[in-house]
Design a protein around this motif. Structure first.
Motif, PDB file in Angstrom:
ATOM      1  N   GLY A   1       0.784  -1.218   0.000  1.00 20.06           N
ATOM      2  CA  GLY A   1       0.000   0.000   0.000  1.00 20.06           C
ATOM      3  C   GLY A   1       0.818   1.272   0.000  1.00 20.06           C
ATOM      4  N   SER A   2       2.129   1.205   0.236  1.00 19.82           N
ATOM      5  CA  SER A   2       2.979   2.400   0.212  1.00 19.82           C
ATOM      6  C   SER A   2       3.683   2.491  -1.127  1.00 19.82           C
ATOM      7  N   ARG A   3       4.105   3.672  -1.477  1.00 19.85           N
ATOM      8  CA  ARG A   3       4.726   3.856  -2.791  1.00 19.85           C
ATOM      9  C   ARG A   3       6.023   4.643  -2.638  1.00 19.85           C
ATOM     10  N   ARG A   4       7.062   4.133  -3.277  1.00 22.91           N
ATOM     11  CA  ARG A   4       8.343   4.825  -3.313  1.00 22.91           C
ATOM     12  C   ARG A   4       8.708   5.080  -4.762  1.00 22.91           C
ATOM     13  N   GLU A   5       9.315   6.192  -5.030  1.00 25.52           N
ATOM     14  CA  GLU A   5       9.729   6.514  -6.392  1.00 25.52           C
ATOM     15  C   GLU A   5      11.232   6.769  -6.423  1.00 25.52           C
ATOM     16  N   GLN A   6      11.874   6.227  -7.445  1.00 23.83           N
ATOM     17  CA  GLN A   6      13.294   6.475  -7.686  1.00 23.83           C
ATOM     18  C   GLN A   6      13.428   6.985  -9.109  1.00 23.83           C
ATOM     19  N   LYS A   7      14.100   8.084  -9.276  1.00 21.52           N
ATOM     20  CA  LYS A   7      14.274   8.638 -10.608  1.00 21.52           C
ATOM     21  C   LYS A   7      15.522   8.052 -11.259  1.00 21.52           C
ATOM     22  N   PHE A   8      15.384   7.725 -12.515  1.00 18.48           N
ATOM     23  CA  PHE A   8      16.467   7.139 -13.294  1.00 18.48           C
ATOM     24  C   PHE A   8      16.635   7.896 -14.602  1.00 18.48           C
ATOM     25  N   GLU A   9      17.865   7.953 -15.045  1.00 16.55           N
ATOM     26  CA  GLU A   9      18.147   8.424 -16.396  1.00 16.55           C
ATOM     27  C   GLU A   9      18.232   7.207 -17.300  1.00 16.55           C
ATOM     28  N   GLU A  10      17.592   7.297 -18.443  1.00 13.35           N
ATOM     29  CA  GLU A  10      17.570   6.176 -19.371  1.00 13.35           C
ATOM     30  C   GLU A  10      18.575   6.426 -20.491  1.00 13.35           C
ATOM     31  N   LEU A  11      19.456   5.446 -20.721  1.00 11.97           N
ATOM     32  CA  LEU A  11      20.542   5.638 -21.684  1.00 11.97           C
ATOM     33  C   LEU A  11      20.690   4.413 -22.574  1.00 11.97           C
ATOM     34  N   PRO A  12      20.565   4.573 -23.882  1.00 10.81           N
ATOM     35  CA  PRO A  12      20.838   3.436 -24.775  1.00 10.81           C
ATOM     36  C   PRO A  12      22.303   3.023 -24.626  1.00 10.81           C
ATOM     37  N   ILE A  13      22.530   1.723 -24.608  1.00 12.05           N
ATOM     38  CA  ILE A  13      23.903   1.271 -24.378  1.00 12.05           C
ATOM     39  C   ILE A  13      24.179  -0.005 -25.155  1.00 12.05           C
ATOM     40  N   ASN A  14      25.405  -0.090 -25.677  1.00 12.82           N
ATOM     41  CA  ASN A  14      25.891  -1.295 -26.337  1.00 12.82           C
ATOM     42  C   ASN A  14      27.063  -1.811 -25.509  1.00 12.82           C
ATOM     43  N   LEU A  15      26.862  -2.925 -24.838  1.00 14.00           N
ATOM     44  CA  LEU A  15      27.888  -3.442 -23.925  1.00 14.00           C
ATOM     45  C   LEU A  15      29.155  -3.887 -24.640  1.00 14.00           C
ATOM     46  N   GLU A  16      29.121  -3.978 -25.942  1.00  9.26           N
ATOM     47  CA  GLU A  16      30.326  -4.352 -26.670  1.00  9.26           C
ATOM     48  C   GLU A  16      31.226  -3.160 -26.941  1.00  9.26           C
ATOM     49  N   LEU A  17      30.771  -1.969 -26.575  1.00  9.67           N
ATOM     50  CA  LEU A  17      31.545  -0.759 -26.839  1.00  9.67           C
ATOM     51  C   LEU A  17      32.053  -0.164 -25.529  1.00  9.67           C
ATOM     52  N   PRO A  18      33.366  -0.160 -25.298  1.00  6.58           N
ATOM     53  CA  PRO A  18      33.922   0.415 -24.071  1.00  6.58           C
ATOM     54  C   PRO A  18      33.488   1.857 -23.835  1.00  6.58           C
ATOM     55  N   GLN A  19      33.317   2.614 -24.905  1.00  5.29           N
ATOM     56  CA  GLN A  19      32.919   4.015 -24.741  1.00  5.29           C
ATOM     57  C   GLN A  19      31.531   4.119 -24.121  1.00  5.29           C
ATOM     58  N   ASP A  20      30.627   3.227 -24.496  1.00  7.78           N
ATOM     59  CA  ASP A  20      29.290   3.236 -23.907  1.00  7.78           C
ATOM     60  C   ASP A  20      29.351   2.892 -22.422  1.00  7.78           C
ATOM     61  N   VAL A  21      30.199   1.925 -22.076  1.00  7.19           N
ATOM     62  CA  VAL A  21      30.353   1.534 -20.672  1.00  7.19           C
ATOM     63  C   VAL A  21      30.872   2.711 -19.851  1.00  7.19           C
ATOM     64  N   CYS A  22      31.878   3.397 -20.362  1.00  7.66           N
ATOM     65  CA  CYS A  22      32.438   4.544 -19.648  1.00  7.66           C
ATOM     66  C   CYS A  22      31.428   5.671 -19.508  1.00  7.66           C
ATOM     67  N   GLU A  23      30.657   5.912 -20.550  1.00  8.28           N
ATOM     68  CA  GLU A  23      29.658   6.977 -20.493  1.00  8.28           C
ATOM     69  C   GLU A  23      28.611   6.690 -19.427  1.00  8.28           C
ATOM     70  N   ALA A  24      28.176   5.442 -19.342  1.00  7.77           N
ATOM     71  CA  ALA A  24      27.198   5.065 -18.324  1.00  7.77           C
ATOM     72  C   ALA A  24      27.788   5.260 -16.924  1.00  7.77           C
ATOM     73  N   MET A  25      29.074   4.894 -16.738  1.00  9.07           N
ATOM     74  CA  MET A  25      29.700   5.056 -15.430  1.00  9.07           C
ATOM     75  C   MET A  25      29.869   6.525 -15.063  1.00  9.07           C
ATOM     76  N   ARG A  26      30.163   7.349 -16.039  1.00  9.06           N
ATOM     77  CA  ARG A  26      30.280   8.785 -15.773  1.00  9.06           C
ATOM     78  C   ARG A  26      28.951   9.339 -15.274  1.00  9.06           C
ATOM     79  N   ARG A  27      27.881   8.953 -15.930  1.00 11.63           N
ATOM     80  CA  ARG A  27      26.567   9.476 -15.549  1.00 11.63           C
ATOM     81  C   ARG A  27      26.132   8.933 -14.190  1.00 11.63           C
ATOM     82  N   ALA A  28      26.660   7.762 -13.833  1.00 11.32           N
ATOM     83  CA  ALA A  28      26.352   7.211 -12.512  1.00 11.32           C
ATOM     84  C   ALA A  28      27.340   7.712 -11.458  1.00 11.32           C
ATOM     85  N   ARG A  29      28.240   8.597 -11.870  1.00  9.62           N
ATOM     86  CA  ARG A  29      29.239   9.189 -10.974  1.00  9.62           C
ATOM     87  C   ARG A  29      30.137   8.120 -10.345  1.00  9.62           C
TER      88      ARG A  29
END
Length: 435
Positions: free
Chosen positions: A129-157
């Motif tokens: 009966g209770s509700r919690r909300e978590q905000k997320f940024e949505e990012l297209p990602i290709n796990l075969e590309l190191p640059q995509d992995v790094c970009e996701a980590m940057r945005r996740a600080r």
């Protein structure tokens, strides 16, 4: 403070109290951490790789990926992102009942926890009966590309974290090669990796990707000096309030065959046989050499069972290779094991050259004249893969392609070769010619 003997001496997943910092090794690692280079820590098993890294790089504050023979490169990146709090969504799922979890806008994208303001998707959780909300940024990602992995980590600080890859030797050659090319990209994107591997070969990753030269700092953990062994013993003795006689310490150093892991285990077992299970209230001398003899016997029994099974598994590998019409296959792994057992510690202590291995195999082989250089290449270059396939962990032997040398990479294997009845083990090897 009172400590258990197992907390002071021995091989443990937790750092033991007798750890010492070695100026050349520890300083080189710390300096590499402060640089922009990637780091490779290598050496035989149980020679202090994990102890070194965890000493200066707390695992709880960074990202650690434990590799297995089944790990793919994409699995590494998936684990890295998961440990940074990023969720990878591949399909939508919704529910309307109590305790249902609702994923809004969940597509094949990375969901990155949002810190602060900005545009974001909302992921809702309904429970009781209770509700919690978590905000997320949505990012297209290709796990075969190191640059995509790094970009996701940057945005996740999380880009300042160091990624530690344990047991890199478990990856097969193709995956090691693939990662070596990605590592170059990660270096440019400022994501630091510390790679731990069981091998004794210099420039292992640079052989797969020449661009890594001058971009990787290698930290070999071997050799250990006699002075360093004595420092370990002295530090541990102070923690336990015991003293070893100089003669006994010299004997233990001689018995460990330059392996810090074996040295630690012999110190621990010698203490336990002397009824030292924890810190003593008064200084306790340990002088009886018979205690070391008992310790060596115990460790020889423990190591022998494992290494005998490993050699039997290697001997049974690739039995069909080199088969000709009307002739038996070459059974080269079997003959390699026979050479290892016949040469023993004296023949392998400093490695064995490829040409010597071929000569010795030809001398005892049922088709000696048919054993070609190419057959030896196929055998020796695939030793790591064969051992991984047969779940021999850590691997026992490896072939250094740059030196053309067969080397022991499990430091306890030296102890086994010196103490086991190798002729008896050889006689018990199943002969493939009789099967």
């Amino acid at each position: 403070m009172s400590l258990l003997t197992s907390q002071v001496f021995g091989v443990s997943s937790e750092q033991v109290a007798s750890y010492i910092e070695r100026e050349e090794v520890d300083k080189r690692f710390v300096t590499a951490l402060e640089s922009d280079k990637q780091i490779v820590v290598y050496g035989s098993s149980k020679q202090g790789k994990t102890a070194l890294v965890s000493r200066h790089l707390p695992y709880g504050k960074n990202i650690v990926v434990q590799l297995t023979p089944r790990t793919n490169v994409i699995d590494i990146y998936h684990s890295i992102l998961r440990q940074t709090g990023i969720t990878l969504k591949t399909e939508e799922s919704q529910g309307s009942q109590s305790d249902a979890k609702l994923g809004i806008g969940a597509r094949f994208k990375a969901w990155i926890p949002l810190f602060g303001g900005g545009e974001a998707e909302t992921k809702g959780e309904v429970s009781g009966g209770s509700r919690r909300e978590q905000k997320f940024e949505e990012l297209p990602i290709n796990l075969e590309l190191p640059q995509d992995v790094c970009e996701a980590m940057r945005r996740a600080r999380k880009h300042s974290c160091v990624v530690v890859l344990e047991n890199f030797h478990y990856l097969d050659e193709e995956r090691q090669r693939q990662f070596a090319f990605d590592l170059r990209t990660f270096q440019e994107l400022k994501l630091k990796f510390v790679i731990l591997g069981v091998w004794r070969e210099k420039n292992r990753l640079s052989q797969y990707n020449g661009d890594l030269l001058d971009r990787v700092t290698e930290v070999p953990v071997e050799p250990w000096t006699e002075q360093e062994f004595r420092q370990v013993a002295d530090k541990g003795c102070k923690e336990l309030n015991v003293s070893f006689s100089p003669e006994l310490i010299a004997d233990i150093i001689s018995a460990c065959f330059s392996s810090i892991g074996v040295f630690q285990e012999l110190l621990k077992e010698t203490c336990l046989f002397a009824d030292v299970s924890e810190t003593k209230p008064t200084l306790t001398p340990i002088i009886d050499r018979a205690l070391l003899t008992r310790a060596c016997t115990k460790k020889a029994e423990e190591y022998s069972s494992r290494h005998q099974r490993a050699l039997e598994s290697i001997a049974a590998g690739n039995l069909s290779t080199g088969a000709k019409q009307g002739l038996q296959p070459l059974f080269l792994p079997y003959y390699l094991v026979r050479v290892i057992l016949s040469e023993g510690y004296d023949g392998l202590a400093t490695g064995m050259r490829r040409s010597v291995i071929q000569e010795k195999i030809q001398a005892i082989h049922h088709r000696g004249s048919d054993v070609r250089a190419s057959d030896m290449s196929n055998l020796l270059y695939n030793l790591a893969k064969m051992q991984a396939t047969k779940s021999i962990s850590p691997p026992v032997i490896d072939f250094d392609q740059s030196k053309k040398m067969l080397q022991i990479i499990d430091s306890t294997f030296y102890f086994f070769l010196k103490h086991a009845d190798l002729s008896a083990i050889a006689s018990e090897l199943p002969d493939p010619l009789e099967q």
